[in-house]
Design a protein around this motif. Structure first.
Motif, PDB file in Angstrom:
ATOM      1  N   GLY A   1      21.115   6.050   9.517  1.00  0.00           N
ATOM      2  CA  GLY A   1      20.220   5.014   9.019  1.00  0.00           C
ATOM      3  C   GLY A   1      20.845   4.129   7.956  1.00  0.00           C
ATOM      4  O   GLY A   1      21.980   4.325   7.527  1.00  0.00           O
ATOM      5  N   VAL A   2      20.049   3.148   7.515  1.00  0.00           N
ATOM      6  CA  VAL A   2      20.504   2.202   6.500  1.00  0.00           C
ATOM      7  C   VAL A   2      19.914   2.513   5.126  1.00  0.00           C
ATOM      8  O   VAL A   2      20.197   1.812   4.161  1.00  0.00           O
ATOM      9  CB  VAL A   2      20.189   0.737   6.898  1.00  0.00           C
ATOM     10  CG1 VAL A   2      20.938   0.359   8.158  1.00  0.00           C
ATOM     11  CG2 VAL A   2      18.704   0.501   7.064  1.00  0.00           C
ATOM     12  N   GLY A   3      19.087   3.541   5.042  1.00  0.00           N
ATOM     13  CA  GLY A   3      18.532   3.916   3.757  1.00  0.00           C
ATOM     14  C   GLY A   3      17.627   5.118   3.856  1.00  0.00           C
ATOM     15  O   GLY A   3      17.246   5.549   4.938  1.00  0.00           O
ATOM     16  N   VAL A   4      17.297   5.661   2.688  1.00  0.00           N
ATOM     17  CA  VAL A   4      16.373   6.785   2.618  1.00  0.00           C
ATOM     18  C   VAL A   4      15.535   6.636   1.350  1.00  0.00           C
ATOM     19  O   VAL A   4      16.060   6.300   0.291  1.00  0.00           O
ATOM     20  CB  VAL A   4      17.105   8.150   2.655  1.00  0.00           C
ATOM     21  CG1 VAL A   4      18.055   8.324   1.494  1.00  0.00           C
ATOM     22  CG2 VAL A   4      16.135   9.304   2.714  1.00  0.00           C
ATOM     23  N   ALA A   5      14.221   6.801   1.501  1.00  0.00           N
ATOM     24  CA  ALA A   5      13.305   6.778   0.363  1.00  0.00           C
ATOM     25  C   ALA A   5      12.739   8.176   0.193  1.00  0.00           C
ATOM     26  O   ALA A   5      12.308   8.798   1.165  1.00  0.00           O
ATOM     27  CB  ALA A   5      12.181   5.772   0.597  1.00  0.00           C
ATOM     28  N   ILE A   6      12.754   8.660  -1.040  1.00  0.00           N
ATOM     29  CA  ILE A   6      12.306  10.018  -1.331  1.00  0.00           C
ATOM     30  C   ILE A   6      11.180   9.947  -2.353  1.00  0.00           C
ATOM     31  O   ILE A   6      11.374   9.442  -3.458  1.00  0.00           O
ATOM     32  CB  ILE A   6      13.462  10.880  -1.877  1.00  0.00           C
ATOM     33  CG1 ILE A   6      14.663  10.820  -0.939  1.00  0.00           C
ATOM     34  CG2 ILE A   6      12.997  12.311  -2.126  1.00  0.00           C
ATOM     35  CD1 ILE A   6      15.961  11.283  -1.565  1.00  0.00           C
ATOM     36  N   PHE A   7      10.013  10.430  -1.953  1.00  0.00           N
ATOM     37  CA  PHE A   7       8.853  10.519  -2.838  1.00  0.00           C
ATOM     38  C   PHE A   7       8.537  12.003  -2.964  1.00  0.00           C
ATOM     39  O   PHE A   7       7.896  12.584  -2.090  1.00  0.00           O
ATOM     40  CB  PHE A   7       7.663   9.752  -2.265  1.00  0.00           C
ATOM     41  CG  PHE A   7       7.919   8.279  -2.149  1.00  0.00           C
ATOM     42  CD1 PHE A   7       7.660   7.430  -3.216  1.00  0.00           C
ATOM     43  CD2 PHE A   7       8.437   7.745  -0.979  1.00  0.00           C
ATOM     44  CE1 PHE A   7       7.913   6.075  -3.115  1.00  0.00           C
ATOM     45  CE2 PHE A   7       8.689   6.385  -0.868  1.00  0.00           C
ATOM     46  CZ  PHE A   7       8.426   5.548  -1.939  1.00  0.00           C
ATOM     47  N   PRO A   8       9.001  12.663  -4.041  1.00  0.00           N
ATOM     48  CA  PRO A   8       8.888  14.119  -4.130  1.00  0.00           C
ATOM     49  C   PRO A   8       7.476  14.657  -4.301  1.00  0.00           C
ATOM     50  O   PRO A   8       7.225  15.808  -3.980  1.00  0.00           O
ATOM     51  CB  PRO A   8       9.745  14.472  -5.347  1.00  0.00           C
ATOM     52  CG  PRO A   8       9.977  13.212  -6.064  1.00  0.00           C
ATOM     53  CD  PRO A   8       9.743  12.081  -5.136  1.00  0.00           C
ATOM     54  N   ASN A   9       6.556  13.844  -4.800  1.00  0.00           N
ATOM     55  CA  ASN A   9       5.223  14.369  -5.082  1.00  0.00           C
ATOM     56  C   ASN A   9       4.180  13.264  -4.928  1.00  0.00           C
ATOM     57  O   ASN A   9       3.810  12.622  -5.904  1.00  0.00           O
ATOM     58  CB  ASN A   9       5.196  14.956  -6.496  1.00  0.00           C
ATOM     59  CG  ASN A   9       3.927  15.710  -6.769  1.00  0.00           C
ATOM     60  OD1 ASN A   9       3.288  16.235  -5.871  1.00  0.00           O
ATOM     61  ND2 ASN A   9       3.538  15.760  -8.028  1.00  0.00           N
ATOM     62  N   VAL A  10       3.717  13.062  -3.704  1.00  0.00           N
ATOM     63  CA  VAL A  10       2.638  12.101  -3.456  1.00  0.00           C
ATOM     64  C   VAL A  10       1.340  12.893  -3.474  1.00  0.00           C
ATOM     65  O   VAL A  10       1.119  13.743  -2.620  1.00  0.00           O
ATOM     66  CB  VAL A  10       2.817  11.372  -2.108  1.00  0.00           C
ATOM     67  CG1 VAL A  10       1.663  10.410  -1.866  1.00  0.00           C
ATOM     68  CG2 VAL A  10       4.153  10.637  -2.060  1.00  0.00           C
ATOM     69  N   VAL A  11       0.506  12.618  -4.462  1.00  0.00           N
ATOM     70  CA  VAL A  11      -0.743  13.348  -4.637  1.00  0.00           C
ATOM     71  C   VAL A  11      -1.869  12.555  -3.986  1.00  0.00           C
ATOM     72  O   VAL A  11      -2.006  11.353  -4.224  1.00  0.00           O
ATOM     73  CB  VAL A  11      -1.046  13.575  -6.133  1.00  0.00           C
ATOM     74  CG1 VAL A  11      -2.392  14.253  -6.320  1.00  0.00           C
ATOM     75  CG2 VAL A  11       0.056  14.389  -6.775  1.00  0.00           C
ATOM     76  N   LYS A  12      -2.650  13.245  -3.146  1.00  0.00           N
ATOM     77  CA  LYS A  12      -3.829  12.659  -2.515  1.00  0.00           C
ATOM     78  C   LYS A  12      -5.034  13.475  -2.934  1.00  0.00           C
ATOM     79  O   LYS A  12      -4.980  14.702  -2.959  1.00  0.00           O
ATOM     80  CB  LYS A  12      -3.726  12.722  -0.987  1.00  0.00           C
ATOM     81  CG  LYS A  12      -2.666  11.887  -0.383  1.00  0.00           C
ATOM     82  CD  LYS A  12      -2.728  12.030   1.134  1.00  0.00           C
ATOM     83  CE  LYS A  12      -1.575  11.366   1.824  1.00  0.00           C
ATOM     84  NZ  LYS A  12      -1.643  11.551   3.283  1.00  0.00           N
ATOM     85  N   ALA A  13      -6.124  12.786  -3.248  1.00  0.00           N
ATOM     86  CA  ALA A  13      -7.364  13.474  -3.591  1.00  0.00           C
ATOM     87  C   ALA A  13      -8.530  12.614  -3.121  1.00  0.00           C
ATOM     88  O   ALA A  13      -8.430  11.386  -3.124  1.00  0.00           O
ATOM     89  CB  ALA A  13      -7.464  13.717  -5.090  1.00  0.00           C
ATOM     90  N   GLY A  14      -9.591  13.279  -2.706  1.00  0.00           N
ATOM     91  CA  GLY A  14     -10.733  12.503  -2.262  1.00  0.00           C
ATOM     92  C   GLY A  14     -12.004  13.302  -2.140  1.00  0.00           C
ATOM     93  O   GLY A  14     -11.988  14.493  -1.855  1.00  0.00           O
ATOM     94  N   LEU A  15     -13.093  12.614  -2.388  1.00  0.00           N
ATOM     95  CA  LEU A  15     -14.433  13.104  -2.145  1.00  0.00           C
ATOM     96  C   LEU A  15     -15.218  11.854  -1.751  1.00  0.00           C
ATOM     97  O   LEU A  15     -15.639  11.092  -2.607  1.00  0.00           O
ATOM     98  CB  LEU A  15     -15.034  13.768  -3.389  1.00  0.00           C
ATOM     99  CG  LEU A  15     -16.471  14.275  -3.237  1.00  0.00           C
ATOM    100  CD1 LEU A  15     -16.536  15.357  -2.151  1.00  0.00           C
ATOM    101  CD2 LEU A  15     -16.972  14.829  -4.548  1.00  0.00           C
TER     102      LEU A  15
END
Length: 171
Positions: free
Chosen positions: A56-70
């Protein structure tokens, strides 16, 4: 291949760490990205991830994507991106990004996701340059191939600008 991916990402991110070590937040984000990649390498999808990063031409790293919902939900995470020149093997970066969004609908719970996006072509790279985009709407992103032989032969998603790999924990 797993060691190759780990060594490449470690060296690319480590070279940039020394230059920006003055900013604790930046250094912490780099360390979190390294830990996420290490965890991803140990997962079953590591073989496909390694090949995708290599080509590939790049890599994006998001180590901690927090999702919350009600009923109403949201997500947020910070990460970094490394640009890759597959012809020379040279790595550039990191550039720092955040990911966020909201949703409305039947939902309850919270989760934390380590997200790695491999950018396969210039169309995918342009999405990151624009500042704001939606994966799947503005730019196509598909689950990355996994397994040792996932890149052998024809892949139905071969033209996808971005492959995504993730590990999620939560309720």
């Amino acid at each position: 291949m797993k060691k190759f991916l780990g060594v490449i990402l470690f060296l690319a991110v480590s070279c940039c760490t020394a230059v920006q070590a003055k900013d604790y937040h930046v250094a912490a984000r780099v360390k979190e990205a390294q830990a996420a990649v290490d965890k991803m390498i140990r997962s079953k999808s590591a073989a496909g991830l390694a090949q995708s990063v290599k080509e590939g031409v790049g890599v994006a790293i998001f180590p901690n994507v927090v999702k919350a919902g009600l009923i109403v939900g949201g997500r947020y995470g910070e990460g970094l991106m490394l640009r890759h020149d597959p012809k020379t093997g040279q790595w550039y970066g990191p550039a720092f990004f955040s990911i966020s969004g909201g949703s409305v609908g039947l939902q309850i719970g919270a989760s934390s996701t380590a997200l790695v996006l491999t950018v396969n072509n210039e169309k995918g790279m342009k999405a990151f340059r624009g500042g704001t985009f939606t994966l799947g709407a503005d730019v196509a992103a598909v689950a990355g191939p996994s397994g040792r032989n996932s890149y052998v032969g024809t892949n139905i998603n071969a033209d996808a600008p971005i492959f995504s790999y993730s590990i999620t924990k939560g309720v």
